[in-house]
Design an enzyme around this catalytic site. Sequence first.
Site, PDB file in Angstrom:
ATOM      1  N   CYS A  24       0.807  -1.222   0.000  1.00 24.64           N
ATOM      2  CA  CYS A  24       0.000   0.000   0.000  1.00 24.64           C
ATOM      3  C   CYS A  24       0.838   1.269   0.000  1.00 24.64           C
ATOM      4  CB  CYS A  24      -0.944  -0.009   1.200  1.00 24.64           C
ATOM      5  SG  CYS A  24      -2.268  -1.220   1.057  1.00 24.64           S
ATOM      6  N   LYS A  27       0.446   3.480  -3.183  1.00 23.47           N
ATOM      7  CA  LYS A  27      -0.810   4.168  -3.493  1.00 23.47           C
ATOM      8  C   LYS A  27      -0.537   5.596  -3.939  1.00 23.47           C
ATOM      9  CE  LYS A  27      -4.432   3.451  -0.822  1.00 23.47           C
ATOM     10  NZ  LYS A  27      -5.326   3.247   0.335  1.00 23.47           N
ATOM     11  N   ASP A  61     -14.008   3.308   3.233  1.00 21.47           N
ATOM     12  CA  ASP A  61     -13.250   2.139   2.802  1.00 21.47           C
ATOM     13  C   ASP A  61     -13.877   1.383   1.643  1.00 21.47           C
ATOM     14  OD1 ASP A  61     -11.048   2.047   4.860  1.00 21.47           O
ATOM     15  OD2 ASP A  61     -12.792   2.089   6.170  1.00 21.47           O
ATOM     16  N   ASP A 100     -11.464  -4.121   3.627  1.00 22.00           N
ATOM     17  CA  ASP A 100     -12.370  -2.994   3.367  1.00 22.00           C
ATOM     18  C   ASP A 100     -13.819  -3.349   3.674  1.00 22.00           C
ATOM     19  OD1 ASP A 100     -10.402  -1.224   2.607  1.00 22.00           O
ATOM     20  OD2 ASP A 100     -10.568  -1.674   0.476  1.00 22.00           O
ATOM     21  N   SER A 150      -6.891 -10.657 -15.786  1.00 26.37           N
ATOM     22  CA  SER A 150      -5.439 -10.572 -15.809  1.00 26.37           C
ATOM     23  C   SER A 150      -4.981  -9.785 -17.030  1.00 26.37           C
ATOM     24  CB  SER A 150      -4.816 -11.966 -15.826  1.00 26.37           C
ATOM     25  OG  SER A 150      -5.204 -12.669 -16.988  1.00 26.37           O
ATOM     26  N   ASP A 233     -10.146   1.167   8.272  1.00 27.41           N
ATOM     27  CA  ASP A 233      -8.949   0.343   8.438  1.00 27.41           C
ATOM     28  C   ASP A 233      -7.716   1.182   8.135  1.00 27.41           C
ATOM     29  OD1 ASP A 233      -9.183   0.407   5.667  1.00 27.41           O
ATOM     30  OD2 ASP A 233      -8.898  -1.734   5.392  1.00 27.41           O
TER      31      ASP A 233
END
Length: 339
Positions: A24, A27, A61, A100, A150, A233
């Site tokens: 994270c 981000k 979230d 989340d 993907s 979170d």
Amino acid sequence: MTSTSPPIRRAPVRLTQYAHGGGCACKIPPGELEEVVAGLTGQAPAGGDTPLLVGIATGDDAAVVTHRGTAVVCTADFFTPVVDDPYDWGRVAAANALSDVYAMGGRPVLAVNLLAWPRDRLPFELAREVLRGGLAVATEAGCHVGGGHSVDDPEPKYGMAVTGLADPARLLRNDAGRPGMPLSLTKPLGVGVLNNRHKATGERFEQAVVTMTALNREASEAALAAGATCATDVTGFGFLGHLHKLARASAVTAVVDTAAVPYLEGAHEAVRDGYVSGGTRRNLQWVAPHTDFGAADGDTRLLLADAQTSGGLLVAGEVPGAPVVGELVPRGSHSLVLR
């Protein structure tokens, strides 16, 4: 007499070396992101019959709509490798995406994989291990994994889009904080600096893997059982960044008892030795104008802004077994006050 050649031993692949950032911490900075999405709120679909309970207005979230009396919680989360082991990376990414839903007071029921893979640079057996790790954690959560999407990408990325269900009358929201509520934190901080040290040195930190792969299910259930209505979170924007968003959305000030905040073993040493990501420094820069840092030193500030991956829940209320790390008070000149 015949001779055989010894088997070829390939060096282990260090997945973190294929990513510009980790977890994270990669981000988009919160300030830049808010500029991008400014004005993209409030548009309702024509003929829609599923009211939007939670959108992007408060930076919560997950998104929530109601359908026939049930709250449907939707989220997506993916990132570059945070650890070198592909199975562990899959587990971490899945736990982070599922979080989340738990942070909204929901129960995840369906996930689909999101995978970007440099097919000419990394073998697909590693991708399989990543997916296997994600499936293992989703199975632990009682959540189906129904395929996914993907793409061929120069940088490996993995995560999930997750749908969950909740009681619309018992959601956990980041705009429901009120003065007088205590603040509980259900996981220790410090995975960001430990992951950054891992990326730089290859040293494995089992305590970081354990906390990142732990589901926030029990914490969410405990918060709801205690009557909590406000939570978030702690992930890429760090403890201070997510708390700032909660305080801003709830029109309150959050007072943090810095001595009560828990940290993983080795976190203080990692920040002392300089293993601090650019994402963490950007987090601190973003919250600085809104924070009274008091006597908190530089290392403490960095740890409180540390970009977490699959961190715990920050709950406005007391959660059994979780330390109380502060309280909400009437809105003052700052959204955050450190003591």
